[in-house]
Design a protein around this motif. Structure first.
Motif, mmCIF file in Angstrom:
data_model
loop_
_atom_site.group_PDB
_atom_site.id
_atom_site.type_symbol
_atom_site.label_atom_id
_atom_site.label_comp_id
_atom_site.label_asym_id
_atom_site.label_seq_id
_atom_site.Cartn_x
_atom_site.Cartn_y
_atom_site.Cartn_z
ATOM 1 N N ILE A 276 0.834 -1.209 0.000
ATOM 2 C CA ILE A 276 0.000 0.000 0.000
ATOM 3 C C ILE A 276 0.868 1.258 0.000
ATOM 4 C CG2 ILE A 276 -1.648 1.338 1.370
ATOM 5 C CD1 ILE A 276 -2.868 -1.334 2.258
ATOM 6 N N HIS A 277 1.942 1.262 0.787
ATOM 7 C CA HIS A 277 2.814 2.442 0.837
ATOM 8 C C HIS A 277 3.547 2.646 -0.491
ATOM 9 C CE1 HIS A 277 2.193 3.714 4.921
ATOM 10 N NE2 HIS A 277 2.520 2.540 5.425
ATOM 11 N N ASN A 278 3.887 1.556 -1.164
ATOM 12 C CA ASN A 278 4.454 1.627 -2.518
ATOM 13 C C ASN A 278 5.724 2.489 -2.573
ATOM 14 O OD1 ASN A 278 4.467 0.985 -5.294
ATOM 15 N ND2 ASN A 278 3.410 2.888 -5.817
ATOM 16 N N ILE A 279 6.632 2.276 -1.621
ATOM 17 C CA ILE A 279 7.920 2.983 -1.637
ATOM 18 C C ILE A 279 8.840 2.270 -2.621
ATOM 19 C CG2 ILE A 279 9.867 3.766 -0.252
ATOM 20 C CD1 ILE A 279 7.122 5.046 0.414
ATOM 21 N N SER A 280 9.484 3.010 -3.492
ATOM 22 C CA SER A 280 10.132 2.432 -4.669
ATOM 23 C C SER A 280 11.300 1.505 -4.367
ATOM 24 C CB SER A 280 10.602 3.548 -5.611
ATOM 25 O OG SER A 280 11.524 4.400 -4.941
ATOM 26 N N ASN A 281 12.036 1.753 -3.269
ATOM 27 C CA ASN A 281 13.184 0.901 -2.973
ATOM 28 C C ASN A 281 13.418 0.819 -1.470
ATOM 29 O OD1 ASN A 281 15.320 3.044 -2.193
ATOM 30 N ND2 ASN A 281 14.573 3.771 -4.188
ATOM 31 N N LEU A 282 14.226 -0.131 -1.081
ATOM 32 C CA LEU A 282 14.439 -0.426 0.341
ATOM 33 C C LEU A 282 15.180 0.699 1.050
ATOM 34 C CD1 LEU A 282 13.748 -2.731 2.264
ATOM 35 C CD2 LEU A 282 15.988 -3.738 1.776
ATOM 36 N N GLN A 283 16.121 1.332 0.371
ATOM 37 C CA GLN A 283 16.865 2.428 0.992
ATOM 38 C C GLN A 283 15.932 3.569 1.377
ATOM 39 O OE1 GLN A 283 20.018 4.068 -1.411
ATOM 40 N NE2 GLN A 283 20.457 5.712 0.037
ATOM 41 N N LEU A 284 15.060 3.933 0.458
ATOM 42 C CA LEU A 284 14.124 5.022 0.734
ATOM 43 C C LEU A 284 13.151 4.635 1.843
ATOM 44 C CD1 LEU A 284 13.068 7.817 0.021
ATOM 45 C CD2 LEU A 284 11.713 6.778 -1.808
ATOM 46 N N LEU A 285 12.705 3.383 1.844
ATOM 47 C CA LEU A 285 11.812 2.912 2.911
ATOM 48 C C LEU A 285 12.475 3.065 4.271
ATOM 49 C CD1 LEU A 285 9.225 1.373 3.878
ATOM 50 C CD2 LEU A 285 10.564 -0.727 3.600
ATOM 51 N N ASN A 286 13.737 2.642 4.384
ATOM 52 C CA ASN A 286 14.440 2.727 5.669
ATOM 53 C C ASN A 286 14.674 4.171 6.094
ATOM 54 O OD1 ASN A 286 15.775 -0.010 6.968
ATOM 55 N ND2 ASN A 286 15.154 -0.267 4.852
ATOM 56 N N GLU A 287 14.937 5.052 5.141
ATOM 57 C CA GLU A 287 15.105 6.465 5.476
ATOM 58 C C GLU A 287 13.818 7.028 6.069
ATOM 59 O OE1 GLU A 287 16.328 8.351 1.890
ATOM 60 O OE2 GLU A 287 18.367 7.537 1.936
ATOM 61 N N LYS A 288 12.690 6.695 5.479
ATOM 62 C CA LYS A 288 11.405 7.202 5.957
ATOM 63 C C LYS A 288 11.066 6.637 7.336
ATOM 64 C CE LYS A 288 9.274 8.155 1.451
ATOM 65 N NZ LYS A 288 8.866 9.562 1.748
ATOM 66 N N VAL A 289 11.298 5.326 7.517
ATOM 67 C CA VAL A 289 10.984 4.705 8.799
ATOM 68 C C VAL A 289 11.863 5.280 9.904
ATOM 69 C CG1 VAL A 289 11.060 2.534 10.083
ATOM 70 C CG2 VAL A 289 10.077 2.582 7.787
ATOM 71 N N THR A 290 13.128 5.547 9.599
ATOM 72 C CA THR A 290 14.056 6.095 10.590
ATOM 73 C C THR A 290 13.612 7.469 11.069
ATOM 74 O OG1 THR A 290 15.907 4.873 9.620
ATOM 75 C CG2 THR A 290 16.460 6.759 11.002
ATOM 76 N N GLU A 291 13.007 8.239 10.182
ATOM 77 C CA GLU A 291 12.596 9.604 10.515
ATOM 78 C C GLU A 291 11.330 9.663 11.363
ATOM 79 O OE1 GLU A 291 12.093 11.304 6.692
ATOM 80 O OE2 GLU A 291 14.244 11.486 6.268
ATOM 81 N N LEU A 292 10.583 8.567 11.427
ATOM 82 C CA LEU A 292 9.282 8.576 12.071
ATOM 83 C C LEU A 292 9.309 7.899 13.436
ATOM 84 C CD1 LEU A 292 7.120 7.645 8.939
ATOM 85 C CD2 LEU A 292 7.411 9.917 9.957
ATOM 86 N N GLY A 293 8.272 8.132 14.218
ATOM 87 C CA GLY A 293 8.131 7.504 15.522
ATOM 88 C C GLY A 293 6.937 6.581 15.564
ATOM 89 N N TYR A 294 6.778 5.868 16.684
ATOM 90 C CA TYR A 294 5.662 4.945 16.839
ATOM 91 C C TYR A 294 4.330 5.667 16.649
ATOM 92 C CZ TYR A 294 8.584 1.162 18.669
ATOM 93 O OH TYR A 294 9.498 0.157 18.814
ATOM 94 N N GLY A 295 3.430 5.002 15.939
ATOM 95 C CA GLY A 295 2.133 5.584 15.672
ATOM 96 C C GLY A 295 2.107 6.495 14.464
ATOM 97 N N GLN A 296 3.265 6.630 13.782
ATOM 98 C CA GLN A 296 3.343 7.507 12.611
ATOM 99 C C GLN A 296 3.552 6.728 11.312
ATOM 100 O OE1 GLN A 296 6.563 10.203 13.848
ATOM 101 N NE2 GLN A 296 5.012 11.788 14.212
ATOM 102 N N GLY A 297 3.275 5.445 11.321
ATOM 103 C CA GLY A 297 3.478 4.635 10.127
ATOM 104 C C GLY A 297 2.674 5.114 8.930
ATOM 105 N N HIS A 298 1.535 5.758 9.209
ATOM 106 C CA HIS A 298 0.705 6.265 8.112
ATOM 107 C C HIS A 298 1.398 7.371 7.328
ATOM 108 C CE1 HIS A 298 -0.018 8.891 11.563
ATOM 109 N NE2 HIS A 298 -0.395 9.831 10.707
ATOM 110 N N LEU A 299 2.484 7.943 7.888
ATOM 111 C CA LEU A 299 3.207 9.026 7.219
ATOM 112 C C LEU A 299 4.310 8.512 6.299
ATOM 113 C CD1 LEU A 299 3.549 11.516 10.227
ATOM 114 C CD2 LEU A 299 1.860 11.541 8.382
ATOM 115 N N ILE A 300 4.481 7.200 6.230
ATOM 116 C CA ILE A 300 5.506 6.652 5.329
ATOM 117 C C ILE A 300 5.221 7.059 3.888
ATOM 118 C CG2 ILE A 300 6.447 4.500 4.377
ATOM 119 C CD1 ILE A 300 6.020 3.216 7.106
ATOM 120 N N SER A 301 3.953 7.110 3.514
ATOM 121 C CA SER A 301 3.583 7.520 2.163
ATOM 122 C C SER A 301 2.431 8.509 2.230
ATOM 123 C CB SER A 301 3.175 6.305 1.323
ATOM 124 O OG SER A 301 2.039 5.666 1.887
#
Length: 325
Positions: A276-301
Motif C-alpha cells: 500500500i505504501h508503494n515505496i520504490s526501494n528499500l533504501q528510501l523505505l528505511n530512510e522514511k521509517v528512521t525519521e518517524l516515531g511509533y504511531g506515525q506509520g501512516h506518514l511513510i507515504s
C-alpha cells in the motif's frame, strides 16, 4: 495474436466462493473447476474434434489424490477471458501470493493444466500435480475463509495495488520467501523463512535485531501502544530464531505454534502495508521509517488510508501479546 502456451492453475483449500473475486485487470476469470463455465472455456479454447479428449485430459486425476468437494468446498481454476491477449503465469502466481498474504491459510495450487497453440486454437499439453499445504491437525482446519463483507476489500485491494506491487523488487522477494514458507515440509524451516521476510525490510546489517523490531513495529502498528506490543512480540520471535540458527542444541519449542501462527499473521500484514505504501526501494523505505516515531506509520507515504480488514488480523495484532521465550 494468441500466445503459444497457456497455463491454467487449479486451486484448493478455501470455504469462500472465489468466483466473486474480479480478475479482469489481469485478463483472468475465476471459475469452479469442472463447472459449466470451466467446461465452456475449455470448449472455446480447443478444436471441436478434440474437445472431449482435451476436457477429459484436463479433468483426470491420479487415483491416490482425492480432494473432498461439496457446495462450500470446491476447486477453482483461473482461465483467460480473451485468448488474443496475454494471460501470464507471473500474474496468477502474484494473485495467489497476494491473497495468501491477506489470509494466511492452506489455500494451495494443486494442479497446472497446460495447453499448446495448434492451428489458431489449443490442444492439451499435459498437467502437473502439486501437494496440498496442510498446517492443521485436520485437513480442513486452516482452509481460507473470506467473510462476505471483506470480499469488497479484497477486490479493491487487488485492483489498486496488483500491478504497482509487481514493480517493487524487495516486496517481490518477500512474497517469494513467504510462499516458500508454505512449501517447506519442516515447520522449523517455515518459521525461519518467515523471519527472513521480516529481515528483508532492513538495509545493512548494523543493529539488525533492534532495527528489525522497530521497522516491523512502525510499519505494522497503528498506534504507539500497538507498535510497542509488536516490537516486544518480534523480540520473542527473534529469540527463538537466534536459538535455532546459532547452534543451540536444544532450543525451546514450548510456544512454537503460537509463535508460528502469529508470525504468519504479522508477515501478511507487513506485506500488505509495504504494498500500500508503494515505496520504490528499500533504501528510501528505511530512510522514511528512521525519521518517524511509533504511531506515525501512516506518514511513510502520502494519502495512506488504513483498512479495517481483515478484521480478525487487525484484532490479533492490536491485542495479542505472545508468551515470552
Amino acid at each position: 495474436m494468441p500466445q503459444d502456451r497457456i497455463e491454467i492453475p487449479i486451486f484448493y483449500g478455501t470455504y469462500s466462493d472465489l468466483t466473486r473475486i474480479d480478475l479482469n485487470f489481469m485478463n483472468g476469470k475465476i471459475v469452479t473447476y469442472k463447472g459449466r463455465h470451466f467446461r465452456d472455456y475449455i470448449k472455446k479454447m480447443v478444436h471441436d474434434d478434440q474437445f472431449l479428449w482435451c476436457y477429459n485430459s484436463a479433468t483426470s486425476d491420479l487415483k491416490e489424490r482425492h480432494f473432498y468437494v461439496d457446495n462450500s468446498i470446491k476447486k477453482y481454476a483461473i482461465v483467460p477471458i480473451d485468448f488474443e491477449k496475454p494471460f501470464l503465469t507471473e500474474h496468477w502466481q502474484h494473485f495467489h501470493q497476494m491473497l495468501l498474504s491477506i489470509y494466511p491459510s492452506d489455500f494451495s495450487l494443486i494442479e497446472i493444466l497446460y495447453f499448446n497453440l495448434s492451428k489458431e486454437k489449443y490442444t492439451s499439453g499435459g498437467k502437473a500435480f502439486f501437494s496440498l499445504s496442510q498446517s492443521g491437525e485436520g485437513m480442513f482446519d486452516n482452509f481460507m475463509f473470506i467473510d462476505g463483507k471483506e470480499l469488497r476489500f479484497v477486490r479493491t485491494y487487488l485492483n489498486n495495488y496488483f500491478f504497482s506491487s509487481l514493480q517493487l523488487n524487495y516486496v517481490k522477494y518477500i512474497l517469494g520467501t513467504y510462499m516458500n514458507s508454505y512449501r517447506e515440509a519442516n515447520p522449523i524451516y517455515q518459521y525461519l523463512s518467515l523471519i527472513i521476510c521480516l529481515e528483508a525490510t532492513i538495509e545493512g546489517n548494523e543493529q539488525l535485531s533492534y532495527r528489525l523490531k522497530r521497522n516491523v513495529a512502525l510499519i505494522c502498528g497503528s498506534s504507539v501502544r500497538t507498535c510497542r506490543k509488536i516490537f516486544d512480540n518480534v523480540g520473542q520471535l527473534y529469540k527463538l530464531r537466534s536459538a535455532i540458527v546459532h547452534g543451540n542444541i536444544n532450543p525451546s519449542y514450548k510456544n512454537f505454534k503460537e509463535y508460528h501462527d502469529y508470525l504468519k499473521t504479522l508477515v501478511g500484514r507487513l506485506i500488505r502495508e509495504l504494498i500500500i505504501h508503494n515505496i520504490s526501494n528499500l533504501q528510501l523505505l528505511n530512510e522514511k521509517v528512521t525519521e518517524l516515531g511509533y504511531g506515525q506509520g501512516h506518514l511513510i507515504s502520502q494519502n495512506y488510508s488504513p483498512s479495517e480488514y481483515p478484521f480478525l488480523e487487525n484484532i490479533r495484532l492490536t491485542y495479542k501479546a505472545i508468551q515470552k521465550y
